[in-house]
Write a protein that holds these residues in place. Structure first.
Motif, PDB file in Angstrom:
ATOM      1  N   THR A  91      36.073 -11.867  15.320  1.00  0.00           N
ATOM      2  CA  THR A  91      35.897 -10.863  16.372  1.00  0.00           C
ATOM      3  C   THR A  91      34.770  -9.904  16.027  1.00  0.00           C
ATOM      4  N   ALA A  92      34.789  -9.398  14.787  1.00  0.00           N
ATOM      5  CA  ALA A  92      33.755  -8.439  14.379  1.00  0.00           C
ATOM      6  C   ALA A  92      32.375  -9.077  14.372  1.00  0.00           C
ATOM      7  N   LYS A  93      32.299 -10.317  13.902  1.00  0.00           N
ATOM      8  CA  LYS A  93      31.019 -11.013  13.829  1.00  0.00           C
ATOM      9  C   LYS A  93      30.383 -11.155  15.212  1.00  0.00           C
ATOM     10  N   ASN A  94      31.221 -11.351  16.224  1.00  0.00           N
ATOM     11  CA  ASN A  94      30.699 -11.557  17.580  1.00  0.00           C
ATOM     12  C   ASN A  94      30.577 -10.268  18.382  1.00  0.00           C
ATOM     13  N   ILE A 289      41.362  -3.783   7.130  1.00  0.00           N
ATOM     14  CA  ILE A 289      40.416  -3.763   6.013  1.00  0.00           C
ATOM     15  C   ILE A 289      39.194  -4.634   6.320  1.00  0.00           C
ATOM     16  N   THR A 290      39.417  -5.835   6.842  1.00  0.00           N
ATOM     17  CA  THR A 290      38.300  -6.722   7.146  1.00  0.00           C
ATOM     18  C   THR A 290      37.397  -6.117   8.220  1.00  0.00           C
ATOM     19  N   SER A 291      37.987  -5.579   9.268  1.00  0.00           N
ATOM     20  CA  SER A 291      37.208  -4.973  10.351  1.00  0.00           C
ATOM     21  C   SER A 291      36.425  -3.769   9.865  1.00  0.00           C
ATOM     22  N   CYS A 292      37.076  -2.913   9.076  1.00  0.00           N
ATOM     23  CA  CYS A 292      36.406  -1.707   8.560  1.00  0.00           C
ATOM     24  C   CYS A 292      35.288  -2.070   7.588  1.00  0.00           C
ATOM     25  N   ALA A 293      35.552  -3.050   6.717  1.00  0.00           N
ATOM     26  CA  ALA A 293      34.531  -3.461   5.751  1.00  0.00           C
ATOM     27  C   ALA A 293      33.291  -3.995   6.462  1.00  0.00           C
ATOM     28  N   ALA A 295      32.366  -3.232   9.467  1.00  0.00           N
ATOM     29  CA  ALA A 295      31.714  -2.117  10.162  1.00  0.00           C
ATOM     30  C   ALA A 295      30.828  -1.324   9.212  1.00  0.00           C
ATOM     31  N   VAL A 296      31.332  -1.063   7.999  1.00  0.00           N
ATOM     32  CA  VAL A 296      30.538  -0.322   7.012  1.00  0.00           C
ATOM     33  C   VAL A 296      29.297  -1.118   6.630  1.00  0.00           C
ATOM     34  N   LEU A 297      29.449  -2.432   6.435  1.00  0.00           N
ATOM     35  CA  LEU A 297      28.298  -3.283   6.125  1.00  0.00           C
ATOM     36  C   LEU A 297      27.302  -3.302   7.285  1.00  0.00           C
ATOM     37  N   PHE A 298      27.809  -3.351   8.514  1.00  0.00           N
ATOM     38  CA  PHE A 298      26.928  -3.365   9.684  1.00  0.00           C
ATOM     39  C   PHE A 298      26.135  -2.070   9.769  1.00  0.00           C
ATOM     40  N   MET A 299      26.792  -0.939   9.455  1.00  0.00           N
ATOM     41  CA  MET A 299      26.106   0.350   9.516  1.00  0.00           C
ATOM     42  C   MET A 299      24.948   0.434   8.538  1.00  0.00           C
ATOM     43  N   GLN A 300      25.052  -0.292   7.439  1.00  0.00           N
ATOM     44  CA  GLN A 300      23.957  -0.232   6.467  1.00  0.00           C
ATOM     45  C   GLN A 300      22.983  -1.393   6.633  1.00  0.00           C
ATOM     46  N   GLY A 301      23.145  -2.119   7.745  1.00  0.00           N
ATOM     47  CA  GLY A 301      22.190  -3.164   8.070  1.00  0.00           C
ATOM     48  C   GLY A 301      22.410  -4.476   7.369  1.00  0.00           C
ATOM     49  N   SER A 302      23.598  -4.672   6.761  1.00  0.00           N
ATOM     50  CA  SER A 302      23.889  -5.915   6.043  1.00  0.00           C
ATOM     51  C   SER A 302      24.556  -6.921   6.963  1.00  0.00           C
ATOM     52  N   SER A 303      24.283  -8.181   6.729  1.00  0.00           N
ATOM     53  CA  SER A 303      24.907  -9.269   7.480  1.00  0.00           C
ATOM     54  C   SER A 303      25.732 -10.103   6.517  1.00  0.00           C
TER      55      SER A 303
END
Length: 399
Positions: A91-94, A289-293, A295-303
């Motif tokens: 879900t988060a990936k999409n 935890i998976t969704s939050c993790a 989100a934090v990675l997305f905020m810092q531009g990580s894929s």
């Protein structure tokens, strides 16, 4: 202060931290940064102890269980937890590239670089690394489960009590102050707008995922019993709200037991499975935890891809075994994995903790309600192998 619910304390800490970051001078931010730096170092020191304190006795106690039913219940719980984590990842990936579009900024690509640094720090070197603690815990847990004596198990159980008290009386009470300092620092650095916007959207997505997961697992349980999943869920509503209020799977066990039996689960199965699942089934927490993790990675531009997140989810399902029955216990046991497997730094861990704790009660409620579905599945699979007295409870049918 401890009489104020943790969720309210976290919200107050975030609000006051933002207000402080807007009005106080840099010298005050340095004071807050000193506290958050010391707390982060202390947390890093404690994480291996938390892993040993909870995982080793958790595995050992499972090994002393009731054979086939133990393996079946634990296996179903682990499968459910992993499935929930994968649901969150897919879900988060999409969705994140759509709903969080434009909220990944260059200023967040390396959070530690843009924050005010503490004028001094204190090095607190952990006694061992994260992976070493995990391997050591598995060796101890499996080894103790094969022993006839209880001496070493009792030692580890008392050590778990010490770590649990440390979390309850030191780490959890100090977390709001830590989060206050983090948000004051991020506000001063101009990052807080993006973070709050992400918080709101991730919160809504996680609650929706909890409901989708519960509907899915109860649909499966209902299909085995030829029962209406909505009626089964309706009977478990009191357990959901008990967990929502207490933020503890352990505290909700009496209510969960009562209503699982009302659903029609055999008393022997319920009395065995519900307390076990309260410790080993954390599907709701895994979603959070998976969704939050991510989100934090997305905020810092990580894929992050499936090959990276799947091992993390597999390990997460194990490390949360026998997580303490206190608010925030699941994320405390997950911090080591976030650092070692996903490359989280101190600021990212602080964001992760704040994101998780703001939704902890909903994750716990999903865990507990999901326990009811897993228990009914176990009841169905062992139905023909258990013989109980012909009481009114034993005659009651599912649905």
């Amino acid at each position: 202060m401890n009489k104020i619910p943790l969720l309210l304390r976290i919200v107050l800490a975030i609000g006051l931290g933002i207000a402080a970051g807007l009005i106080v001078p840099e010298s005050f931010i340095e004071v807050f940064a000193t506290f958050t730096g010391l707390f982060s170092n202390f947390l890093g020191f404690v994480i291996p102890l938390i892993i040993i304190g909870f995982i080793a006795p958790g595995i050992a106690s499972m090994g002393k269980g009731a054979g086939r039913m133990l393996g079946l219940t634990a296996g179903l719980a682990y499968t459910s937890t992993i499935a929930a984590g994968l649901l969150a990842f897919i879900t988060a990936k999409n969705l994140y590239p759509v709903v969080l579009s434009g909220q990944s900024s260059q200023s967040l690509s390396n959070p530690e670089d843009s924050l005010i640094e503490a004028p001094f720090t204190l090095d607190m070197t952990p006694i061992m690394g994260i992976m070493a603690a995990l391997i050591f815990s598995f060796i101890l847990g499996v080894g103790i489960s094969t022993l006839k004596g209880n001496t070493l198990f009792n030692v580890l159980d008392e050590f778990r009590s010490i770590i649990q008290k440390l979390i309850e009386h030191v780490i959890i009470p100090l977390l709001p102050f830590h989060i206050f300092g983090v948000f004051a620092n991020m506000t001063y650095a101009g990052q807080v707008g993006t973070i709050l916007s992400v918080f709101a959207k991730v919160f809504v997505m996680i609650i929706a995922l909890h409901l989708i997961y519960l509907l899915g697992v109860y649909t499966f349980a209902g299909s085995l019993h030829r029962a209406n999943p909505f009626q089964m869920l309706k009977k478990m509503v009191p357990a959901y709200f008990t967990a929502l209020g207490t933020q503890s799977s352990a505290a909700a066990i009496p209510v969960t037991l009562k209503h699982v039996k009302k659903v029609g689960v055999k008393e022997r199965v319920a009395d065995f499975a519900v307390p076990l699942l309260a410790n080993v089934h954390l599907a709701g927490s895994t979603i959070t935890i998976t969704s939050c993790a991510m989100a934090v990675l997305f905020m810092q531009g990580s894929s992050i891809g499936f090959g990276e997140i799947f091992p993390f989810i597999l390990m997460l399902g194990i490390t949360m075994v026998s997580a303490p029955g206190v608010p925030g216990g699941a994320v405390m046991t997950a911090v080591g994995l976030l650092e070692s497997m996903l490359g989280f730094g101190p600021a990212m861990v602080s964001l992760m903790i704040a994101l998780y704790l703001a939704q902890d009660s909903f994750g716990t409620a999903a865990n507990v309600t999901g326990d009811g579905a897993i228990t009914t599945i176990v009841n169905r699979l062992v139905k023909n192998r258990l013989k109980e007295p012909k009481t009114a409870q034993a005659k009651q049918k599912i649905g």
